[in-house]
Design an enzyme around this catalytic site. Sequence first.
Site, PDB file in Angstrom:
ATOM      1  N   LEU A 133      -8.551   5.875   1.376  1.00 50.45           N
ATOM      2  CA  LEU A 133      -8.907   4.468   1.214  1.00 50.45           C
ATOM      3  C   LEU A 133      -7.651   3.726   0.750  1.00 50.45           C
ATOM      4  O   LEU A 133      -7.297   3.752  -0.426  1.00 50.45           O
ATOM      5  CB  LEU A 133     -10.031   4.305   0.193  1.00 50.45           C
ATOM      6  CG  LEU A 133     -10.470   2.890  -0.146  1.00 50.45           C
ATOM      7  CD1 LEU A 133     -10.982   2.169   1.088  1.00 50.45           C
ATOM      8  CD2 LEU A 133     -11.540   2.914  -1.226  1.00 50.45           C
ATOM      9  N   ALA A 134      -6.959   3.125   1.688  1.00 51.24           N
ATOM     10  CA  ALA A 134      -5.721   2.413   1.388  1.00 51.24           C
ATOM     11  C   ALA A 134      -6.040   0.971   1.000  1.00 51.24           C
ATOM     12  O   ALA A 134      -6.872   0.328   1.633  1.00 51.24           O
ATOM     13  CB  ALA A 134      -4.787   2.453   2.594  1.00 51.24           C
ATOM     14  N   HIS A 135      -5.355   0.503  -0.025  1.00 45.26           N
ATOM     15  CA  HIS A 135      -5.567  -0.871  -0.492  1.00 45.26           C
ATOM     16  C   HIS A 135      -4.411  -1.284  -1.393  1.00 45.26           C
ATOM     17  O   HIS A 135      -3.630  -0.443  -1.842  1.00 45.26           O
ATOM     18  CB  HIS A 135      -6.891  -0.978  -1.255  1.00 45.26           C
ATOM     19  CG  HIS A 135      -6.949  -0.062  -2.438  1.00 45.26           C
ATOM     20  ND1 HIS A 135      -7.206   1.290  -2.315  1.00 45.26           N
ATOM     21  CD2 HIS A 135      -6.757  -0.295  -3.747  1.00 45.26           C
ATOM     22  CE1 HIS A 135      -7.171   1.843  -3.511  1.00 45.26           C
ATOM     23  NE2 HIS A 135      -6.893   0.912  -4.399  1.00 45.26           N
ATOM     24  N   ALA A 136      -4.328  -2.559  -1.662  1.00 40.38           N
ATOM     25  CA  ALA A 136      -3.354  -3.114  -2.599  1.00 40.38           C
ATOM     26  C   ALA A 136      -3.999  -4.333  -3.241  1.00 40.38           C
ATOM     27  O   ALA A 136      -5.171  -4.640  -2.989  1.00 40.38           O
ATOM     28  CB  ALA A 136      -2.057  -3.470  -1.881  1.00 40.38           C
TER      29      ALA A 136
ATOM     30  N   MET B 133       0.839  -1.203   0.000  1.00 39.99           N
ATOM     31  CA  MET B 133       0.000   0.000   0.000  1.00 39.99           C
ATOM     32  C   MET B 133       0.872   1.250   0.000  1.00 39.99           C
ATOM     33  O   MET B 133       0.615   2.201  -0.750  1.00 39.99           O
ATOM     34  CB  MET B 133      -0.944   0.009   1.202  1.00 39.99           C
ATOM     35  CG  MET B 133      -2.041  -1.028   1.144  1.00 39.99           C
ATOM     36  SD  MET B 133      -3.248  -0.878   2.487  1.00 39.99           S
ATOM     37  CE  MET B 133      -2.307  -1.485   3.891  1.00 39.99           C
TER      38      MET B 133
END
Length: 144
Positions: free
Chosen positions: A59-62, A40
Amino acid sequence: MNNIYCKTNLSADSWQDSIRKAALPLIQNNYIEKRYIDSMICSVLEYGPYIVIDKGIALAHARPNDGVLKTGIALATFTPAVKFGSENDPVKIMIVLAAAGDNEHVELLAFIADLLGDENSIKEILSATDDEQLNSKVRGICYE
């Protein structure tokens, strides 16, 4: 949604630290591996602060194959707010999305859309004074 973890009034030394701290409950409850957090952070370093999706909200994501073990969400509020270098700074609400697959990804995005659907919901989230109250408010917003 039973797989959401809420934390209030966290403080962070940097935007990287804010991602680490917001994601910590997902690590502690075996939803993600540590490398998911690293991924992220690397994405923001590579592409800029695209995760800051609205005024004061990130909105953190990977990708799922970057270390998602099972589907879950972590939501944290930050005091003081965190600067990412975005026009929507500073970030007061950080959501960490961990989707194990495409269907789960769509379900989590629908949940987040409900959660952040109006300004009153955001005010409710920000008014929470402890983790239990934030958890209750989040569930109340999504299931009214």
